[in-house]
Scaffold this motif. Structure first.
Motif, PDB file in Angstrom:
ATOM      1  N   ALA A  22       0.833  -1.208   0.000  1.00 24.60           N
ATOM      2  CA  ALA A  22       0.000   0.000   0.000  1.00 24.60           C
ATOM      3  C   ALA A  22       0.866   1.255   0.000  1.00 24.60           C
ATOM      4  O   ALA A  22       0.612   2.191  -0.767  1.00 24.60           O
ATOM      5  CB  ALA A  22      -0.945  -0.017   1.200  1.00 24.60           C
ATOM      6  N   MET A  26       0.789   3.772  -3.125  1.00 24.11           N
ATOM      7  CA  MET A  26       0.228   5.107  -2.952  1.00 24.11           C
ATOM      8  C   MET A  26       1.269   6.184  -3.216  1.00 24.11           C
ATOM      9  O   MET A  26       0.931   7.270  -3.682  1.00 24.11           O
ATOM     10  CB  MET A  26      -0.397   5.268  -1.555  1.00 24.11           C
ATOM     11  N   PRO A  35      -5.535  10.844 -10.645  1.00 29.25           N
ATOM     12  CA  PRO A  35      -6.685  10.073 -10.169  1.00 29.25           C
ATOM     13  C   PRO A  35      -7.506   9.611 -11.362  1.00 29.25           C
ATOM     14  O   PRO A  35      -7.506  10.274 -12.405  1.00 29.25           O
ATOM     15  CB  PRO A  35      -7.473  11.064  -9.316  1.00 29.25           C
ATOM     16  N   PRO A  36      -8.184   8.512 -11.242  1.00 34.70           N
ATOM     17  CA  PRO A  36      -8.866   7.949 -12.401  1.00 34.70           C
ATOM     18  C   PRO A  36      -9.930   8.855 -12.982  1.00 34.70           C
ATOM     19  O   PRO A  36     -10.185   8.828 -14.165  1.00 34.70           O
ATOM     20  CB  PRO A  36      -9.482   6.661 -11.862  1.00 34.70           C
ATOM     21  N   GLY A  78      -7.428   2.119   7.938  1.00 33.87           N
ATOM     22  CA  GLY A  78      -7.594   2.897   6.721  1.00 33.87           C
ATOM     23  C   GLY A  78      -8.983   2.814   6.151  1.00 33.87           C
ATOM     24  O   GLY A  78      -9.392   3.655   5.364  1.00 33.87           O
TER      25      GLY A  78
ATOM     26  N   LEU B  17     -15.653   1.654  -0.683  1.00 29.01           N
ATOM     27  CA  LEU B  17     -14.238   2.007  -0.866  1.00 29.01           C
ATOM     28  C   LEU B  17     -13.910   2.140  -2.351  1.00 29.01           C
ATOM     29  O   LEU B  17     -13.205   3.054  -2.761  1.00 29.01           O
ATOM     30  CB  LEU B  17     -13.336   0.954  -0.216  1.00 29.01           C
ATOM     31  N   LEU B  20     -15.318   5.400  -3.612  1.00 31.96           N
ATOM     32  CA  LEU B  20     -14.480   6.528  -3.184  1.00 31.96           C
ATOM     33  C   LEU B  20     -13.182   6.567  -3.980  1.00 31.96           C
ATOM     34  O   LEU B  20     -12.731   7.626  -4.412  1.00 31.96           O
ATOM     35  CB  LEU B  20     -14.171   6.423  -1.679  1.00 31.96           C
ATOM     36  N   ALA B  21     -12.575   5.398  -4.181  1.00 42.57           N
ATOM     37  CA  ALA B  21     -11.309   5.327  -4.910  1.00 42.57           C
ATOM     38  C   ALA B  21     -11.506   5.801  -6.347  1.00 42.57           C
ATOM     39  O   ALA B  21     -10.652   6.484  -6.912  1.00 42.57           O
ATOM     40  CB  ALA B  21     -10.759   3.909  -4.868  1.00 42.57           C
ATOM     41  N   GLY B  24     -11.087   9.230  -6.769  1.00 41.00           N
ATOM     42  CA  GLY B  24      -9.754   9.753  -6.521  1.00 41.00           C
ATOM     43  C   GLY B  24      -9.330   9.757  -5.062  1.00 41.00           C
ATOM     44  O   GLY B  24      -8.346  10.382  -4.697  1.00 41.00           O
ATOM     45  N   ASP B  25     -10.092   9.058  -4.210  1.00 42.97           N
ATOM     46  CA  ASP B  25      -9.754   9.020  -2.785  1.00 42.97           C
ATOM     47  C   ASP B  25      -8.623   8.013  -2.539  1.00 42.97           C
ATOM     48  O   ASP B  25      -8.825   6.802  -2.570  1.00 42.97           O
ATOM     49  CB  ASP B  25     -11.003   8.637  -1.985  1.00 42.97           C
ATOM     50  N   GLY B  26      -7.437   8.541  -2.297  1.00 43.46           N
ATOM     51  CA  GLY B  26      -6.257   7.695  -2.105  1.00 43.46           C
ATOM     52  C   GLY B  26      -6.340   6.842  -0.856  1.00 43.46           C
ATOM     53  O   GLY B  26      -5.905   5.692  -0.845  1.00 43.46           O
ATOM     54  N   ASP B  27      -6.901   7.395   0.212  1.00 44.50           N
ATOM     55  CA  ASP B  27      -7.024   6.618   1.456  1.00 44.50           C
ATOM     56  C   ASP B  27      -7.878   5.379   1.230  1.00 44.50           C
ATOM     57  O   ASP B  27      -7.579   4.302   1.719  1.00 44.50           O
ATOM     58  CB  ASP B  27      -7.668   7.464   2.560  1.00 44.50           C
ATOM     59  N   ALA B  28      -8.966   5.578   0.491  1.00 45.26           N
ATOM     60  CA  ALA B  28      -9.860   4.448   0.229  1.00 45.26           C
ATOM     61  C   ALA B  28      -9.134   3.387  -0.589  1.00 45.26           C
ATOM     62  O   ALA B  28      -9.249   2.190  -0.327  1.00 45.26           O
ATOM     63  CB  ALA B  28     -11.113   4.928  -0.505  1.00 45.26           C
ATOM     64  N   TYR B  29      -8.374   3.841  -1.586  1.00 43.70           N
ATOM     65  CA  TYR B  29      -7.660   2.859  -2.417  1.00 43.70           C
ATOM     66  C   TYR B  29      -6.579   2.150  -1.600  1.00 43.70           C
ATOM     67  O   TYR B  29      -6.389   0.935  -1.745  1.00 43.70           O
ATOM     68  CB  TYR B  29      -7.070   3.524  -3.660  1.00 43.70           C
ATOM     69  N   ALA B  30      -5.901   2.889  -0.731  1.00 39.30           N
ATOM     70  CA  ALA B  30      -4.873   2.265   0.114  1.00 39.30           C
ATOM     71  C   ALA B  30      -5.486   1.167   0.979  1.00 39.30           C
ATOM     72  O   ALA B  30      -4.885   0.111   1.195  1.00 39.30           O
ATOM     73  CB  ALA B  30      -4.202   3.320   0.992  1.00 39.30           C
ATOM     74  N   ALA B  31      -6.697   1.416   1.452  1.00 39.76           N
ATOM     75  CA  ALA B  31      -7.382   0.403   2.261  1.00 39.76           C
ATOM     76  C   ALA B  31      -7.663  -0.847   1.436  1.00 39.76           C
ATOM     77  O   ALA B  31      -7.515  -1.978   1.912  1.00 39.76           O
ATOM     78  CB  ALA B  31      -8.684   0.972   2.827  1.00 39.76           C
ATOM     79  N   VAL B  33      -5.928  -1.804  -1.197  1.00 38.87           N
ATOM     80  CA  VAL B  33      -4.635  -2.448  -1.457  1.00 38.87           C
ATOM     81  C   VAL B  33      -4.227  -3.279  -0.242  1.00 38.87           C
ATOM     82  O   VAL B  33      -3.818  -4.437  -0.378  1.00 38.87           O
ATOM     83  CB  VAL B  33      -3.544  -1.400  -1.777  1.00 38.87           C
TER      84      VAL B  33
END
Lengths: 232, 186
Positions: A22, A26, A35-36, A78, B17, B20-21, B24-31, B33
């Motif tokens: 992660a 990130m 961002p997508p 998270g 999640l 949100l990802a 563009g929510d990086g925190d959500a994507y990190a979760a 991952v």
């Protein structure tokens, strides 16, 4: 399943430790990947119950509305969203085990795996109803409670207060094995309450036929599951 | 009481999640991952048979998946979709790295407290023998058995990871088991 298939499944391979993907992902994403999608889209509206999770203990955790990431890192979670909400009076206070009972009332759910408890208490729930709490002096000391209650939708609050939560299934019933726990939030009737840990930081919660079974003590998960399974 | 605040928290579902990802929510994507790191890394490990290659493959896959999220169909399970990307990355690396000699995986040491020391050694040896036999199978057989039994992927997930139909997973699994029996008996 053949013996060979079983043997393969039980092989228990010593996988190399999973790296911290992660953090690396990130960093790369933040550094050069857009961002997508940029189009503004309504952020997910999350339905919150009015009950506030009390991370009180003298205000050890102050949450500002925009400090989500910081707080999540602080909690090591998270995938949990935290935001401020007004506390409702009376919610989150410790309810206590309640009145000691001379004996376990007839019909109260008992864990067969543990037999007759050393002490029983009548515990008042948030909605004013009562439940019986059974204490086994052990060792290990074990507390078994059975409520007419559910942990949904408040399991998330419990998760936020715990270091680790694992979903388990006990004879088809949904359950949660929680370690590093401070307590758990529940819904009982029309009200919601919060139960603190008393003996140890480990709790198994199992929801079965509208009954919330809670087993708390310094137990291995398997033992806690066996105790919950034996409640009848 | 006015002005008194507590924290309200709840765990987000995977679907939330993902949504949100996608915004563009990086925190959500990190979760996400974090939630899928183990299975992604191990799937890549099974294919590349090299921890460093597997790490890079999994990392590249998660970066590609981030970019591909708008194409992810909402409501579908995320794991097979991710594993497909991970397995593709791992296969590309394996092709460029050439064929490796043996399965680098190993069975853990037998636990000392279980039964007699002799039984523990025997159990450890039979596990090691099984793993060694698995390592002697050709790639196609080893991968399908690895996905189904070591990683405990479903047939659908195995099909996604290997890029084949579910029916093929079934037939390959049964053939690979037969070959493993032959290798063990040889």
């Amino acid at each position: 399943m053949s013996d060979l298939e079983r043997a393969l499944r039980e092989l228990d391979v010593a996988w190399p430790e999973t790296p911290d993907l992660a953090a690396a992902v990130m960093t790369r994403v933040a550094a050069r990947e857009a961002p997508p999608r940029r189009a503004p889209r309504r952020r997910l509206i999350l339905a919150y119950a009015a009950v506030a999770l009390v991370v009180l203990a003298g205000g050890t955790l102050a949450v500002s509305p925009d400090a989500r990431s910081t707080v999540l890192r602080w909690l090591g979670l998270g995938s949990v969203e935290i935001r401020r909400a007004p506390l409702e009076p009376g919610l989150g206070r410790e309810l206590g085990l309640g009145q000691p009972l001379a004996e376990v009332p007839r019909g109260a759910p008992l864990p067969r795996a543990l037999g007759t408890p050393d002490a029983a208490y009548e515990t008042m729930l948030a909605d004013g109803s009562t439940a019986v709490s059974l204490l086994y002096r052990g060792p290990p000391r074990v507390l078994v409670q059975s409520f007419r209650a559910t942990v949904e939708p408040f399991i998330e609050k419990t998760v936020a207060m715990s270091s680790q939560v694992e979903r388990v299934t006990v004879d088809g019933a949904r359950g949660y094995w929680i370690t590093g726990a401070h307590g758990f939030a529940y819904r009982s009737g029309a009200a919601a309450g919060f139960e603190e840990q008393r003996l140890a930081d480990r709790t198994l919660l199992v929801e079965r036929d509208g009954l919330l079974i809670r087993v708390e003590g310094a137990l291995a998960k398997e033992r806690a599951v066996a105790i919950a399974r034996s409640v009848e | 009481m006015a002005g008194v605040y507590g924290a309200v928290a709840r765990a987000l579902t995977e679907g939330e999640l993902v949504a949100l990802a996608r915004d563009g929510d990086g925190d959500a994507y990190a979760a996400l991952v974090r939630a899928h790191s183990d299975i992604a890394f191990r799937t890549a490990m099974l294919i590349t048979q090299d921890a460093a290659e597997a790490e890079e493959a999994a990392q590249d896959a998660f970066v590609k998946a981030w970019r591909a999220l708008p194409r992810f169909r909402t409501g579908e399970p995320l794991r097979p979709w991710l594993l497909k990307i991970v397995a593709n990355e791992a296969r590309n690396r394996r092709r460029s790295a050439g064929r490796r000699a043996a399965l680098a995986l190993r069975a853990p040491r037998p636990a000392a407290e279980e039964g007699s020391a002799e039984a523990a050694v025997l159990a450890g040896e039979s596990r090691a023998a099984l793993l060694a036999a698995l390592g002697r199978l050709r790639d196609e057989d080893r991968l399908v058995l690895g996905c189904r039994y070591l990683l405990e992927l479903s047939e659908a997930e195995t099909a996604a990871a290997l890029g084949v139909r579910r029916g093929t997973v079934k037939s390959r699994t049964s053939r690979a088991l037969q070959r493993l029996r032959e290798v063990m008996g040889a």
